[in-house]
Design a protein around this motif. Structure first.
Motif, PDB file in Angstrom:
ATOM      1  N   MET A   1      -4.336 -14.082   7.306  1.00 21.42           N
ATOM      2  CA  MET A   1      -4.078 -13.282   7.394  1.00 21.42           C
ATOM      3  C   MET A   1      -3.030 -12.641   7.235  1.00 21.42           C
ATOM      4  O   MET A   1      -1.747 -13.833   7.093  1.00 21.42           O
ATOM      5  CB  MET A   1      -3.940 -12.351   8.879  1.00 21.42           C
ATOM      6  CG  MET A   1      -5.382 -13.103   9.585  1.00 21.42           C
ATOM      7  SD  MET A   1      -7.066 -11.355   8.744  1.00 21.42           S
ATOM      8  CE  MET A   1      -7.613 -12.690   8.074  1.00 21.42           C
ATOM      9  N   PRO A   2      -2.723 -12.080   5.419  1.00 27.06           N
ATOM     10  CA  PRO A   2      -1.491 -11.824   5.391  1.00 27.06           C
ATOM     11  C   PRO A   2      -0.254 -10.863   6.452  1.00 27.06           C
ATOM     12  O   PRO A   2      -0.917 -10.001   7.112  1.00 27.06           O
ATOM     13  CB  PRO A   2      -2.163 -10.793   4.469  1.00 27.06           C
ATOM     14  CG  PRO A   2      -2.743  -9.965   5.125  1.00 27.06           C
ATOM     15  CD  PRO A   2      -3.660 -10.571   5.351  1.00 27.06           C
ATOM     16  N   GLU A   3       0.815 -10.924   6.605  1.00 29.18           N
ATOM     17  CA  GLU A   3       1.626 -10.838   7.621  1.00 29.18           C
ATOM     18  C   GLU A   3       1.482  -8.857   6.645  1.00 29.18           C
ATOM     19  O   GLU A   3       1.736  -8.688   6.041  1.00 29.18           O
ATOM     20  CB  GLU A   3       3.184 -10.743   6.962  1.00 29.18           C
ATOM     21  CG  GLU A   3       3.154 -12.570   8.208  1.00 29.18           C
ATOM     22  CD  GLU A   3       4.201 -13.338   8.572  1.00 29.18           C
ATOM     23  OE1 GLU A   3       5.518 -12.100   7.828  1.00 29.18           O
ATOM     24  OE2 GLU A   3       4.643 -14.504   8.195  1.00 29.18           O
ATOM     25  N   SER A   4       1.785  -8.280   8.030  1.00 25.99           N
ATOM     26  CA  SER A   4       1.832  -7.003   7.534  1.00 25.99           C
ATOM     27  C   SER A   4       2.331  -6.225   8.588  1.00 25.99           C
ATOM     28  O   SER A   4       2.690  -6.600   9.600  1.00 25.99           O
ATOM     29  CB  SER A   4       0.805  -6.445   7.212  1.00 25.99           C
ATOM     30  OG  SER A   4      -0.018  -6.135   8.220  1.00 25.99           O
ATOM     31  N   GLU A   5       3.077  -4.581   8.764  1.00 26.22           N
ATOM     32  CA  GLU A   5       2.992  -4.176   9.755  1.00 26.22           C
ATOM     33  C   GLU A   5       1.771  -4.084  11.130  1.00 26.22           C
ATOM     34  O   GLU A   5       0.769  -3.653   9.958  1.00 26.22           O
ATOM     35  CB  GLU A   5       3.039  -2.363   8.997  1.00 26.22           C
ATOM     36  CG  GLU A   5       4.602  -2.956   9.028  1.00 26.22           C
ATOM     37  CD  GLU A   5       6.042  -3.575   9.135  1.00 26.22           C
ATOM     38  OE1 GLU A   5       6.176  -2.904  10.620  1.00 26.22           O
ATOM     39  OE2 GLU A   5       6.673  -4.055   9.266  1.00 26.22           O
ATOM     40  N   TRP A   6       2.026  -3.355  12.151  1.00 25.27           N
ATOM     41  CA  TRP A   6       0.451  -3.292  13.010  1.00 25.27           C
ATOM     42  C   TRP A   6       0.289  -2.256  12.370  1.00 25.27           C
ATOM     43  O   TRP A   6       0.725  -1.361  11.836  1.00 25.27           O
ATOM     44  CB  TRP A   6       1.078  -2.799  14.204  1.00 25.27           C
ATOM     45  CG  TRP A   6       1.898  -4.206  14.623  1.00 25.27           C
ATOM     46  CD1 TRP A   6       2.642  -5.036  14.829  1.00 25.27           C
ATOM     47  CD2 TRP A   6       0.674  -5.481  15.551  1.00 25.27           C
ATOM     48  NE1 TRP A   6       2.707  -5.804  16.013  1.00 25.27           N
ATOM     49  CE2 TRP A   6       1.822  -5.973  15.924  1.00 25.27           C
ATOM     50  CE3 TRP A   6      -0.937  -5.381  15.780  1.00 25.27           C
ATOM     51  CZ2 TRP A   6       1.050  -7.424  16.732  1.00 25.27           C
ATOM     52  CZ3 TRP A   6      -1.274  -6.634  16.591  1.00 25.27           C
ATOM     53  CH2 TRP A   6      -0.259  -7.133  17.051  1.00 25.27           C
TER      54      TRP A   6
END
Length: 198
Positions: free
Chosen positions: A70-75
């Motif tokens: 999963m790519p890191e991102s904001e919620w």
């Protein structure tokens, strides 16, 4: 043939592709490896996972791999929000889950649940009418159970869970309908919140 058709649709898609084979607890190793080789000849899968949903073999590794991919991102949603599904869709998913939980090996895998009507009553309770679609009359009999006992149990458990989720009393009405080829009906997938992919 159905799996091969799905793979044909995946071959030229740009997304990463993983092959996940279930039921390894009951599959003969030689047949499983032969099947894997056949599927790899049809499509270039980046990863292969062998799992058993029944015994949980391989599930921890698969979950870890999915998490790492999963790519890191904001919620996208509040941290305590478990789903972006509408209450109508969530109600159908809860009933579908009860089909799996209560029918176990008898489950007609060619089944789905569709919420036909969802309305609030003046007293604040919710009235929900759902259709359970199966492909054959024999599957209808399985879901119905002797004297309607199985469908009543499914309805009671789903009603309680939906009520707990929504925080209001729920009146749930289930009907079973035989609809051969429902899995080729685009509207069924749309109602599940899924896009039809050619």
């Amino acid at each position: 043939p159905k799996v091969e058709k799905i793979i044909e649709g995946l071959v030229n898609r740009p997304e990463r592709k993983w092959l996940i084979l279930n039921k390894v607890d009951i599959a003969a190793k030689e047949k499983l490896l032969a099947l894997t080789e056949k599927l790899l000849n049809l499509c270039a899968f980046e990863q292969i996972y062998y799992i058993s949903a029944a015994t949980a073999d391989g599930l921890a590794e698969l979950k870890t791999a999915i998490g790492e991919a999963m790519p890191e991102s904001e919620w996208h949603f509040p941290e305590d929000q478990v789903s972006d599904a509408s209450e109508r869709l969530a109600a159908a998913e809860i009933t579908r889950e009860q089909l799996y939980l209560q029918l176990h090996d008898e489950l007609p895998y060619a089944s789905t649940v569709e919420t036909e009507k969802y309305s609030e009553r003046p007293d604040g309770s919710v009235e929900i009418y759902q259709q359970i679609f199966v492909e054959r009359e024999s599957q209808r009999a399985i879901v119905l159970g002797k004297g309607g006992s199985r469908i009543k149990a499914i309805g009671a458990a789903a009603r309680k869970e939906i009520s707990d989720l929504m925080g209001v009393p729920v009146h749930l009405y289930l009907h079973i309908k035989v609809k051969a080829g429902w899995d080729e009906d685009r509207s069924v997938y749309r109602d599940m919140g899924l896009d039809w992919v050619e």
